[in-house]
Design an enzyme around this catalytic site. Structure first.
Site, PDB file in Angstrom:
ATOM      1  CG  ASP A  76      35.587  42.380  36.472  1.00  0.00           C
ATOM      2  OD1 ASP A  76      35.120  41.423  37.112  1.00  0.00           O
ATOM      3  OD2 ASP A  76      36.599  42.285  35.757  1.00  0.00           O
ATOM      4  CG  ASP A 116      33.388  37.539  38.726  1.00  0.00           C
ATOM      5  OD1 ASP A 116      32.717  37.206  37.729  1.00  0.00           O
ATOM      6  OD2 ASP A 116      34.604  37.326  38.830  1.00  0.00           O
ATOM      7  CD  GLU A 117      32.878  39.682  33.622  1.00  0.00           C
ATOM      8  OE1 GLU A 117      33.144  40.757  33.048  1.00  0.00           O
ATOM      9  OE2 GLU A 117      33.480  38.623  33.387  1.00  0.00           O
TER      10      GLU A 117
END
Length: 353
Positions: free
Chosen positions: A8, A102-103
């Protein structure tokens, strides 16, 4: 036993802006929205100290932090950086399931580097991300997706948390219920009313009891309370719809009460559409009345939709189609479906069919 990593990125959009603009470093920054309206897409850690978080209305964020610097989103930049990061993941495994820009989950049980330690792989990935992007990431490592996801949020920013099989039961039992992945604010509040404050409290409940209070989600809660999660990492998983909904403590009765809530929901859905590089042709407004009856209203277009302003305009129109709700509203939701993925250029809306 599987070895799962959840990566993350730390305050991703805001961190990219601070990286690219030295004048923003060390200052409270919010990405997205304007001073007059809109929703915060991401907040820097300096802004979070004032209680500013993603999905918060811009007006609320500015009240909490008058010195907040608001910058427009640059999704094309975030997408390019996300592709850089994904290339790093693929050096270790092809079993990469992106959740957003983003993860992502990674299954490194068998990996391209023939490394035995998932913790060591996570350390290397974090190092390579920083070396190549100058951004930090947090990682969670465990034997299933639920534990890895929760672990990645334990020591942000730039954290690395490992939950070993022998520690999993104690880890979950000590976890505050609001920290459970899959349990939102409304569900957490309901659980606390039932005396469920920690994982240990949740574990005491039978599956039948949880299903009675929470429907089919009760079975999921029963499993994660025991650190059980058999979901595989799915590299080709494609979401069929993207939406957001909110249950209100007090029922809404007027358009003046409903429009600000629709604005928040439109901002959240637009944010998710952008971070998943998606756009859709069908917009659905979900209405749940005070008596728990449900109504949905949809409109489909020839061209794709992903922008907040368009979503809000369509949702506001659906609120009056065929007529304004005659009963108080306890839940509102906006969903976009008929999705396509990739680069999108938003244009004029075509006639619906």
């Amino acid at each position: 036993m599987r070895k799962i990593i959840h990566i993350d990125m730390d305050a991703f959009y805001a961190s990219v802006e601070q990286r690219d603009n030295p004048a923003l470093r060390g200052k409270p920054v919010a990405v997205g929205g304007t001073k007059a309206r809109g929703v915060v897409a991401a907040a820097s850690y300096e802004a979070r100290q004032f209680g500013v978080y993603s999905a918060m209305p811009s007006s609320t964020a500015l009240r909490k932090c008058p010195t907040l610097i608001m910058v427009p989103t640059r999704f094309e930049v975030y997408q390019q950086v996300s592709r850089q990061i994904r290339e790093i993941f693929l050096r270790y495994t092809d079993l990469v399931e992106p959740l957003s820009l983003d993860e992502a989950y990674l299954d490194v049980t068998e990996n391209k580097q023939n490394l035995k330690s998932a913790m060591f792989i996570a350390q290397r990935i974090k190092h390579e991300i920083y070396q190549e992007t100058r951004l930090t990431a947090s990682a969670g490592v465990s034997f299933n997706k639920f534990l890895a996801k929760v672990a990645s949020g334990q020591n942000k920013p730039d954290g690395l948390t490992v939950v070993l099989p022998q520690d999993a039961e104690a880890f979950v039992e000590a976890l505050p219920i609001e920290k459970f992945y899959g349990i939102g604010d409304v569900t957490a509040a309901k659980m606390k009313q039932l005396g469920i404050h920690f994982g240990a409290d949740l574990k005491e409940r039978t599956e039948v009891d949880l299903r009675r209070h929470f429907g089919k989600s009760g079975s999921y809660f029963f499993q994660i309370a025991r650190a059980q999660d058999e979901r595989p990492v799915e590299p080709n998983r494609i979401r069929k719809s993207i939406g957001s909904e909110r249950t209100f403590q007090n029922d809404l009765e007027t358009e003046e009460e409903m429009l600000p809530e629709l604005c928040k929901l439109a901002g959240e859905v637009a944010y998710d559409l952008h971070r998943l590089e998606a756009a859709g042709k069908t917009v659905t407004l979900k209405l749940k009345y005070h008596d728990f009856t449900l109504n949905t209203r949809s409109k489909t277009f020839f061209s794709t939709i992903r922008e907040e302003d368009m979503l809000l305009e369509i949702a506001a129109e659906l609120l009056h189609t065929p007529h304004f709700p005659a009963k108080p509203i306890r839940l509102l939701g906006i969903t976009v479906s008929t999705l396509t993925y990739g680069n999108h250029q938003s244009g004029q809306l075509s006639f619906p069919f």
